[in-house]
Design an enzyme around this catalytic site. Structure first.
Site, PDB file in Angstrom:
ATOM      1  N   ASP A   1       5.426  -5.211  -6.966  1.00  0.00           N
ATOM      2  CA  ASP A   1       4.521  -5.179  -8.219  1.00  0.00           C
ATOM      3  C   ASP A   1       3.916  -6.520  -8.551  1.00  0.00           C
ATOM      4  O   ASP A   1       4.004  -7.536  -8.136  1.00  0.00           O
ATOM      5  CB  ASP A   1       5.429  -4.716  -9.562  1.00  0.00           C
ATOM      6  CG  ASP A   1       4.583  -3.946 -10.770  1.00  0.00           C
ATOM      7  OD1 ASP A   1       5.362  -3.282 -11.433  1.00  0.00           O
ATOM      8  OD2 ASP A   1       3.396  -4.325 -10.641  1.00  0.00           O
TER       9      ASP A   1
HETATM   10  C1  GLC Z   1       1.378  -3.546 -13.337  1.00  0.00           C
HETATM   11  C2  GLC Z   1       2.492  -2.230 -13.345  1.00  0.00           C
HETATM   12  C3  GLC Z   1       2.521  -1.312 -12.075  1.00  0.00           C
HETATM   13  C4  GLC Z   1       1.029  -1.137 -11.582  1.00  0.00           C
HETATM   14  C5  GLC Z   1       0.556  -2.356 -11.416  1.00  0.00           C
HETATM   15  C6  GLC Z   1      -0.891  -2.438 -10.776  1.00  0.00           C
HETATM   16  O1  GLC Z   1       1.983  -4.630 -13.881  1.00  0.00           O
HETATM   17  O2  GLC Z   1       3.864  -2.807 -13.411  1.00  0.00           O
HETATM   18  O3  GLC Z   1       3.160  -0.311 -12.651  1.00  0.00           O
HETATM   19  O4  GLC Z   1       0.924  -0.249 -10.925  1.00  0.00           O
HETATM   20  O5  GLC Z   1       0.778  -3.612 -12.208  1.00  0.00           O
HETATM   21  O6  GLC Z   1      -1.689  -2.225 -12.005  1.00  0.00           O
END
Ligand code: GLC
Length: 734
Positions: free
Chosen positions: A285
């Site tokens: 993430d």
């Molecule tokens: C965010 C979220 C995740 C998302 C990613 C990209 O922090 O936790 O769910 O897909 O970043 O946007």
């Protein structure tokens, strides 16, 4: 025919015929190996790198210069960039200005629609209609794939029993079984029958693992549970998504058993890859690798990269750690280039599967973009699933459905609002495309409606109350639209209180004091604690954030054009003090007994929720006979359960027949009930039908004392009903 070719053909046939776990296609293995052989270590690490453009930020950092990173081969994947025009430009840099011309992946959070916005996932989970949920995901993917994208960071399948956590809006609620069914349906919708179509994206099941159980409901907080609890309640939806063919997995920010998921080899390698056989790639993430320094499990970012990569992490989202340190780690022998080759191959295989090497611009067709986005067909589908996502929580004296001709006063901060309707994680949605509740009502009734905002969602100002009470006095029925703002749920949006914000409750209660019928329309991203409104309102609709067609869908239900079918995917507490509250709780040694002091209860509150998991009313009524259960012990139907359901009301309706079981005695404590199946049946007034379920041996199995999954003989309670509380029962000994 050579054996190798025959095996290839058989695998290809099986991959085509059955939607199943993702397998890199053997056809491309040679091409992938040939390309890999040409790549420098820098170019390989570039394929393991994912950066956001500056088009949108979904996390704490933004990087400049991503175009140069593409040009130099330092970045092989982008997210937060879409539209055919912008993607074509960036893809051109990759396939015309780099040495090896490897096309980019383009990811985006298409969580509940791209341009046509569907109900937030927790709202959609209320429909219990897997075909509708699959269609919704498919339309979202089709629109996104028409706008240059080929990868979505969805479905989010984190089970959660804590409405303080803002990200409950993105998931499927508190139940493992329902969550697993929905996870598979969303993967099928996103990836279509086969990767490579221009109506499908790579799915990314997230957030692996158990992100939905943060201590205190606070986002990013510690997750602390036994492996039994993890495997029993939180893992099945991730596994269901993998079994349905999910091509990628995103790890979660939280630690599990003291190790951040981002660097947790047990989760990524032992369970996901070895036990479940996942063959796609794993992405962190947003700066999740960097954040392991804050977790305190590594001393610096270079060590974080080594811990993550050696745990099985293939791609670094936005952290630029792999880009900055992995080459040095290889030189120091802390990371093996052979492992980097494996990670690169997983990513290249999926780029081949998508057809990007044959046509890097296949997702960049401006005509298709124009004709697909927000089409009438997509809006109609959005309206249909939105209606199905509405839950009727209360309907005293048959206040609903409303009759045309009655004078309506429409009141509340969300009555005419459009900007909140698309909810959080709203993709490329535009609130201006939404139909507000006011617009939906006025279009349906063919007249303007006296609409009074009365207050803001979250303010102490009551100066608008007199006008609202005045409008109420002159009306036959009051519709009051209250709730949260869209940004009060979603990421980094935990609430310590889960009541209606501001002075909204006071507004509703003052309207109730007028003595007129008051219909409360809730628009929110989480279960709310509203005991006073639950007591005083005449009728209550839970409408979540329904997206583009919200106003039409709510109007359809208010006026009976659609008989509500929604069922709650999460328990609604009476107060936040009951949290975590969920239906499949354990008995304890002193189960709740209101007449005995020495039992598990509160001295100042009931144990039961305001509305339980699986609850939802209809404009008709249903009755359940006692279920019968027989052990057929055949492979597909280990136990067959039948129950007669009757429509005892005056209009046709659809009931979601739920089946729960209880293992009365186990080698470890077992929940008092667990959902194991459900079926939706539509019955005419007076009609009865026998609904039959075939339960497998797996449905009676669990992680036993020895932590091995299996069934133990004994007596089981079988329960059926229209929610998790009003149940008819029988027992069976197996
Ligand atoms: C965010 C979220 C995740 C998302 C990613 C990209 O922090 O936790 O769910 O897909 O970043 O946007």
């Amino acid at each position: 025919m050579r054996t190798h070719t025959l095996i290839t053909l058989l695998i290809l046939l099986s991959q085509t015929l059955f939607a199943q776990k993702y397998q890199p296609s053997l056809q491309n293995e040679k091409k992938v190996n040939a390309l890999l052989a040409k790549m420098t270590l820098d170019e390989k690490i570039g394929q393991l790198t994912l950066y956001t453009t500056d088009w949108g930020s979904t996390g704490p950092t933004i990087r400049e210069g991503y175009k140069n990173d593409i040009r130099s081969g330092a970045c092989g994947n982008l997210f937060n960039s879409h539209t055919t025009e912008f993607v074509r430009e960036l893809q051109r840099v990759a396939v015309e200005e780099t040495r090896l011309k490897i096309p980019l992946l383009f990811g985006f959070d298409v969580i509940h629609g791209y341009k046509t916005i569907f109900p937030i996932p927790l709202g959609e989970a209320s429909c219990w209609d897997m075909n509708a949920i699959e269609l919704s995901a498919h339309i979202a993917a089709k629109e996104a794939a028409a706008a240059g994208l080929n990868w979505t960071f969805a479905p989010m399948v984190d089970v959660s029993r804590d409405p303080r956590w803002g990200r409950v809006m993105e998931g499927a609620g508190e139940d493992t079984y329902l969550g697993a069914q929905i996870a598979a349906a969303r993967v099928r919708g996103i990836q279509g029958k086969k990767l490579g179509g221009t109506d499908a994206l790579l799915a990314c099941v997230k957030h692996y693992a158990a992100y939905g159980a943060p201590v205190a409901g606070r986002d990013y907080n510690t997750v602390d549970m036994s492996e039994r609890f993890l495997r029993e309640y939180y893992m099945p939806p991730y596994q269901a998504a993998v079994e349905a063919g999910a091509a990628t997995v995103m790890t979660s920010f939280n630690d599990y058993d003291g190790v951040p998921a981002t660097g947790n080899k047990y989760l990524i390698d032992n369970i996901l890859r070895k036990e479940w056989g996942f063959k796609g790639f794993v992405v962190s993430d947003y700066t999740g690798i960097n954040e392991m320094v804050n977790h305190g499990v590594v001393k610096d970012e270079k060590e974080a990269g080594e811990l993550a990569f050696n745990a099985g992490m293939d791609m670094d989202m936005q952290g630029s750690i792999f880009q900055r340190f992995l080459k040095q780690s290889v030189k120091e022998g802390k990371v093996r280039e052979a492992d980097i080759n494996l990670a690169v191959k997983r990513i290249l295989h999926l780029k081949y599967d998508l057809g990007l090497f044959d046509d890097p611009y296949k997702f960049c067709n401006a005509e298709r973009e124009k004709s697909t986005l927000l089409s009438a067909e997509n809006r109609a589908a959005a309206r249909d699933i939105s209606r199905k996502s509405i839950v009727l929580l209360k309907n005293d004296n048959q206040t609903l459905p409303l009759q045309k001709g009655k004078k309506v006063a429409l009141i509340g901060p969300l009555a005419a609002n459009k900007s909140e309707l698309i909810g959080n994680w709203n993709g490329a949605g535009n609130a201006n495309d939404c139909v507000s509740l006011r617009e939906g009502l006025e279009k349906y009734l063919g007249t303007t409606i006296n609409t009074i905002e009365a207050c803001q969602v979250n303010s102490t100002d009551k100066s608008g109350f007199p006008a609202a009470l005045d409008a109420a006095k002159n009306a036959d029925v009051i519709i009051v639209a209250v709730g949260e703002t869209a940004m009060m749920s979603g990421e980094a949006a935990a609430r310590a209180e889960i009541t209606l914000p501001g002075v909204q409750e006071d507004l509703v209660l003052q309207l109730c004091q007028t003595g007129k019928p008051v219909v409360v329309v809730l628009m929110n991203g989480r279960p709310l604690a509203i005991p006073n409104i639950a007591e005083k309102a005449s009728a209550i609709l839970e409408t979540w954030w329904l997206g583009t067609e919200a106003g039409n869908a709510i109007t359809d239900v208010l006026y009976g054009e659609y008989n509500p079918t929604g069922k709650l995917p999460m328990s609604f507490p009476r107060t936040v003090g009951q949290v975590p509250i969920y239906y499949n709780h354990k008995s304890t040694g002193r189960p709740y007994d209101p007449n005995s002091k020495w039992t598990s209860k509160y001295i100042d509150q009931l144990n039961s929720p305001q509305w339980p998991f699986g609850f939802g009313l209809s404009y008709t009524t249903f009755e359940f006979g006692a279920p019968t259960a027989k052990a057929t012990l055949s492979k597909d139907a280990f136990v067959q359960v039948s129950v007669t359901v009757s429509n005892t009301g005056k209009r046709a309706g659809t009931e979601t027949v739920q089946l729960y079981i209880r293992d009365l005695v186990g080698s470890v404590t077992r929940p008092v009930k667990e959902l194991k199946s459900f079926q939706q049946v539509t019955l005419q007034p007076g009609e009865s039908r026998v609904v039959t379920f075939n339960l497998s041996k797996k449905d009676f199995s669990f992680y036993r004392k020895n932590m091995r999954f299996g069934m133990e003989s004994g007596t089981f309670e079988i329960m059926t009903g229209g929610d998790s509380e009003r149940l008819t029962r029988t027992t069976i000994t197996l």
